[in-house]
Enzyme design. Structure first.
Site, mmCIF file in Angstrom:
data_model
loop_
_atom_site.group_PDB
_atom_site.id
_atom_site.type_symbol
_atom_site.label_atom_id
_atom_site.label_comp_id
_atom_site.label_asym_id
_atom_site.label_seq_id
_atom_site.Cartn_x
_atom_site.Cartn_y
_atom_site.Cartn_z
ATOM 1 N N MET A 90 28.358 23.045 62.579
ATOM 2 C CA MET A 90 28.520 24.220 63.437
ATOM 3 C C MET A 90 27.734 25.436 62.919
ATOM 4 S SD MET A 90 30.375 22.831 65.646
ATOM 5 C CE MET A 90 31.007 24.154 66.658
ATOM 6 N N ARG A 91 26.462 25.234 62.669
ATOM 7 C CA ARG A 91 25.683 26.298 62.050
ATOM 8 C C ARG A 91 24.221 26.114 62.472
ATOM 9 N NH1 ARG A 91 27.281 29.478 57.896
ATOM 10 N NH2 ARG A 91 29.332 28.493 57.899
ATOM 11 N N LEU A 92 23.553 27.223 62.769
ATOM 12 C CA LEU A 92 22.131 27.127 63.117
ATOM 13 C C LEU A 92 21.309 26.819 61.876
ATOM 14 C CD1 LEU A 92 20.987 30.002 65.518
ATOM 15 C CD2 LEU A 92 20.859 27.537 65.890
ATOM 16 N N ILE A 93 20.361 25.932 62.009
ATOM 17 C CA ILE A 93 19.485 25.612 60.877
ATOM 18 C C ILE A 93 18.424 26.725 60.771
ATOM 19 C CG2 ILE A 93 17.798 23.936 59.999
ATOM 20 C CD1 ILE A 93 20.611 22.818 59.925
ATOM 21 N N ASN A 107 19.825 16.301 66.045
ATOM 22 C CA ASN A 107 21.174 16.782 66.388
ATOM 23 C C ASN A 107 21.694 16.027 67.609
ATOM 24 O OD1 ASN A 107 23.479 18.533 66.340
ATOM 25 N ND2 ASN A 107 22.568 19.734 68.005
ATOM 26 N N HIS A 109 24.327 16.682 70.930
ATOM 27 C CA HIS A 109 25.035 17.762 71.633
ATOM 28 C C HIS A 109 25.763 17.166 72.840
ATOM 29 C CE1 HIS A 109 25.824 21.883 72.803
ATOM 30 N NE2 HIS A 109 25.549 21.528 74.040
HETATM 31 C C1 GRF Z 1 30.290 15.982 68.818
HETATM 32 O O1 GRF Z 1 30.829 15.951 70.101
HETATM 33 C C2 GRF Z 1 28.860 16.438 68.831
HETATM 34 O O2 GRF Z 1 28.216 16.204 70.043
HETATM 35 C C3 GRF Z 1 28.972 17.921 68.599
HETATM 36 O O3 GRF Z 1 30.073 18.094 67.763
HETATM 37 C C4 GRF Z 1 30.978 17.015 67.942
HETATM 38 C C5 GRF Z 1 31.288 16.495 66.565
HETATM 39 O O4 GRF Z 1 32.339 15.591 66.560
HETATM 40 N N1 GRF Z 1 27.729 18.437 68.072
HETATM 41 P P1 GRF Z 1 32.633 14.718 65.260
HETATM 42 O O5 GRF Z 1 32.858 15.692 64.098
HETATM 43 O O6 GRF Z 1 31.447 13.829 65.024
HETATM 44 O O7 GRF Z 1 33.878 13.962 65.579
#
Ligand code: GRF
Length: 195
Positions: A90-93, A107, A109
């Site tokens: 949860m962080r911008l590279i 990544n 998404h």
């Molecule tokens: C996933 O849904 C992914 O698409 C997003 O964050 C979620 C991570 O889930 N970037 P997990 O930690 O892999 O269970």
């Protein structure tokens, strides 16, 4: 064989799917390292259970983003990491890692980008009322979920869809397609995807 570092901040279910695929041999890669920016995250426990080295960082203990990323980079270099795989990180590279791993950061998404980038893509899609959403696997650039797209999979949104049911559907597809897409990417030395 490519040595990969998985970056995660949370539960790490995608990390787990990648670990399982490596163990089964359906993904030819060595999951050498988990990098976590949230020390208590469940992903760390998964790594420990699988015997994968996990390194937790507390980014705010560093002066700035560059200092934090330099510390991460040092670990990546020590462990001879070839690719960075973001899985719920949860962080911008920032520029430090981007320039060291140009075109070697991937990544996943939970939407069909460029729709619904950023936080809570599933909630954004439901609020908008889309009939189809999906997942996107893409290279990472300096933007928020903006890098070149490698793979997308559409997922139908049912009439009675809830946040929980949609998240479940999305994660099930992620767990299949993330390892599969990485397999193809590595087969092509990170350059091209053959469908
Ligand atoms: C996933 O849904 C992914 O698409 C997003 O964050 C979620 C991570 O889930 N970037 P997990 O930690 O892999 O269970």
């Amino acid at each position: 064989m490519n040595r990969i570092a998985i970056f995660a901040s949370g539960s790490g279910s995608n990390f787990q799917a990648i670990l399982d695929a490596c163990r089964e041999g359906s993904l030819e890669a060595t999951p050498a390292l988990l990098i976590c920016d949230k020390p208590g995250a469940y992903a760390v426990e998964r790594a420990e259970r699988a015997g994968v080295q996990a390194i937790s960082f507390v980014p705010k203990e560093y002066g700035d983003k560059a200092a934090y990323e330099n510390a991460v980079l040092q670990q990546l270099q020590e462990h001879k990491i070839d690719f960075i795989v973001l899985a719920g990180y949860m962080r911008l590279i920032g520029p430090t890692l981007l320039s060291a791993y140009k075109n070697r950061i991937v990544n996943i998404h939970p939407s069909l980008l460029p729709a619904f980038p950023g936080l809570d893509a599933i909630g954004q899609a439901l609020d908008y009322g889309v009939k189809v959403t999906g997942i996107t696997i893409h290279f990472v650039d300096e933007g928020m979920d903006t890098g070149p797209i490698i793979e997308q999979v559409p997922i139908e949104v049912a009439e009675d869809e809830t946040r929980e049911s949609l998240q479940k559907k999305i994660q099930a597809i992620e767990h299949i397609f993330y390892p599969k897409t990485l397999y193809q990417l590595f087969l092509n030395k990170g350059e091209k995807i053959i469908r």
